[in-house]
Write an enzyme that holds these catalytic residues in place. Structure first.
Site, PDB file in Angstrom:
ATOM      1  N   GLU A  92      35.788  -0.171  23.734  1.00 32.72           N
ATOM      2  CA  GLU A  92      35.319  -1.116  22.860  1.00 32.72           C
ATOM      3  C   GLU A  92      36.383  -1.954  22.240  1.00 32.72           C
ATOM      4  O   GLU A  92      37.518  -1.072  21.837  1.00 32.72           O
ATOM      5  CB  GLU A  92      34.300  -0.935  21.735  1.00 32.72           C
ATOM      6  N   CYS A 105      41.362  -5.725  17.665  1.00 30.94           N
ATOM      7  CA  CYS A 105      41.458  -4.297  17.494  1.00 30.94           C
ATOM      8  C   CYS A 105      41.148  -3.470  18.850  1.00 30.94           C
ATOM      9  O   CYS A 105      40.125  -3.822  19.292  1.00 30.94           O
ATOM     10  CB  CYS A 105      40.459  -3.841  16.558  1.00 30.94           C
ATOM     11  N   CYS A 112      37.861  10.361  21.856  1.00 31.23           N
ATOM     12  CA  CYS A 112      38.772  10.917  21.134  1.00 31.23           C
ATOM     13  C   CYS A 112      38.739  12.428  20.777  1.00 31.23           C
ATOM     14  O   CYS A 112      37.613  13.015  20.663  1.00 31.23           O
ATOM     15  CB  CYS A 112      38.799  10.458  19.659  1.00 31.23           C
ATOM     16  N   CYS A 116      36.842  13.957  13.917  1.00 31.21           N
ATOM     17  CA  CYS A 116      36.383  13.612  12.360  1.00 31.21           C
ATOM     18  C   CYS A 116      35.193  13.298  11.817  1.00 31.21           C
ATOM     19  O   CYS A 116      34.423  12.948  12.776  1.00 31.21           O
ATOM     20  CB  CYS A 116      37.619  12.396  11.942  1.00 31.21           C
ATOM     21  N   CYS A 119      33.416  10.021  11.911  1.00 31.47           N
ATOM     22  CA  CYS A 119      33.774   9.021  13.028  1.00 31.47           C
ATOM     23  C   CYS A 119      32.664   8.996  13.967  1.00 31.47           C
ATOM     24  O   CYS A 119      32.492  10.092  14.812  1.00 31.47           O
ATOM     25  CB  CYS A 119      35.165   9.077  13.302  1.00 31.47           C
ATOM     26  N   CYS A 335      30.950   0.190  13.446  1.00 29.74           N
ATOM     27  CA  CYS A 335      30.104   1.359  13.546  1.00 29.74           C
ATOM     28  C   CYS A 335      30.640   2.724  13.551  1.00 29.74           C
ATOM     29  O   CYS A 335      30.216   3.655  13.681  1.00 29.74           O
ATOM     30  CB  CYS A 335      29.347   1.212  14.940  1.00 29.74           C
TER      31      CYS A 335
END
Ligand code: SAH
Ligand code: SF4
Length: 347
Positions: A92, A105, A112, A116, A119, A335
């Site tokens: 995205e 961005c 990932c 976290c 997230c 999001c």
């Protein structure tokens, strides 16, 4: 034979490549201009002979980010893209319009590893690193789709950029090159969860980009709960690396601090943060944590009053602070993976 990723190469490297396959320098320049424009296939390079197009296709491939889905905010025009990569993976990007131009961005990885707790990307696991060309392609696809020039780039989408260090450095060099997209380093921000060893490495590159550090807590007790990376590099080590970075590069650091109700938003936390950041060239961005979507993290945004009180404590103690405006709230641009918002680019 494995095809070579030509869009991850600089003009000089393409010239060298072409030398090896017996093509002159001017051809390399011609092809490089097409690649920079975002041309998705050698077949579309209309001023090359068919024979040459075939020859190039037998040695190289062109990485693309094809628009799979697109959400446009009715409130502010922010666009969230879902891109499909050559191998079928999805990433995205979010395109935002500000008075000073367009900011995108972009993602640096598919997923990932850092996990976290607040997230969405962290929850979805890790698939692979992006190549430099795939980072470039996100910018190009958004530019072509809107017939615009993007002036600012933030590496704050999916993924931890410093966990894909070599490709990210390659990307930064390519995107800022005069022969390439020519987006100056001062218009680029990179956000990290705090890979301390890589922050030291990055200091050596002496790039003029803005480094954002996702701090989110003033001490290990809270940060350990939110961000597993803190078990590897604690707050002391992280802040030390940040001070070193500022000293080496002369650039101020931007600290991201997601305000989570009753977790990290007390006066005590604010005062502890003040102590941590004292005498550092830095800026703090307070962001109400985004608890929408199906994250089910249980984390709630701090109240407006809390945000104000927290920022007041920082300000009164001489720390630059902004409460971040959220763009694209109706399309969930924030999001949790691509929750992108205003980025302070003045650095
Ligand atoms: N991996 C890098 C960059 C991508 S995440 C990093 O962690 O810095 C971009 C930013 O979004 C980080 O500051 C991250 O902490 C923040 N973020 C992720 N999920 C969020 C959420 N639910 N609410 C608010 N900020 C969030
Ligand atoms: Fe990865 Fe950044 Fe999300 Fe943490 S906040 S899981 S480092 S993308």
């Amino acid at each position: 034979m494995n095809l070579i990723d030509i869009k991850s190469k600089s003009l000089e490297e393409v010239i060298e490549e072409f030398k090896n396959i017996g093509e002159p320098k001017f051809r390399a320049k011609q092809v490089y201009a097409w690649l920079t424009k975002g041309t998705m296939s050698f077949n579309d390079m209309s001023d090359l002979s068919l024979k040459l197009r075939d020859k190039l296709s037998s040695f190289y491939y062109i990485a693309n980010a094809k628009i799979e889905r697109k959400l446009i905010s009715k409130i502010d025009g922010t666009i969230k893209y879902l891109f499909k990569l050559n191998d079928g993976e999805f990433i995205e990007s979010v395109l935002m319009r500000y008075h000073h131009g367009y900011t995108i961005c972009i993602s640096s990885q598919v997923g990932c590893k850092m996990g976290c707790k607040f997230c969405a990307t962290g929850k979805s696991g890790f698939s692979r690193n992006l190549t430099a060309s795939e980072m470039i392609s996100q910018i190009q696809s958004a530019q072509m789709d809107n017939n615009i020039r993007i002036s600012n780039v933030v590496l704050m989408g999916m993924g931890e950029p410093l966990d894909n260090y070599d490709n990210v450095i390659k990307f930064l060099k390519l995107v800022s090159s005069e022969n390439g997209l020519n987006i100056g380093m001062r218009h680029i921000s990179l956000s990290t969860c705090g890979l301390v060893d890589k922050i030291y490495e990055l200091s050596k590159e002496k790039l003029q980009l803005t480094l954002s550090v996702s701090l989110h807590a003033p001490n290990d007790e809270i940060r350990n709960k939110l961000m597993p990376i803190n078990n590897r590099f604690n707050v002391d080590e992280l802040i030390k690396a940040c001070r070193y970075y500022v000293e080496k590069t002369g650039r101020r650091i931007s600290f991201e601090y997601a305000m989570i109700s009753l977790v990290n938003d007390s006066d005590m936390c604010a005062n502890e943060l003040v102590k941590r950041l004292s005498n550092m060239l830095c800026h703090v961005n307070l962001i109400p944590v985004n608890d929408s979507g199906n994250l089910k993290s249980g984390y709630k945004k701090s109240s407006k009053d809390r945000l104000e009180r927290f920022s007041k404590i920082l300000l009164e103690n001489g720390i630059n602070v902004t409460v971040r405006r959220t763009l694209g709230s109706d399309i969930n641009a924030s999001c949790g993976q691509l929750r992108r918002t205003i980025q302070d680019m003045e650095g």
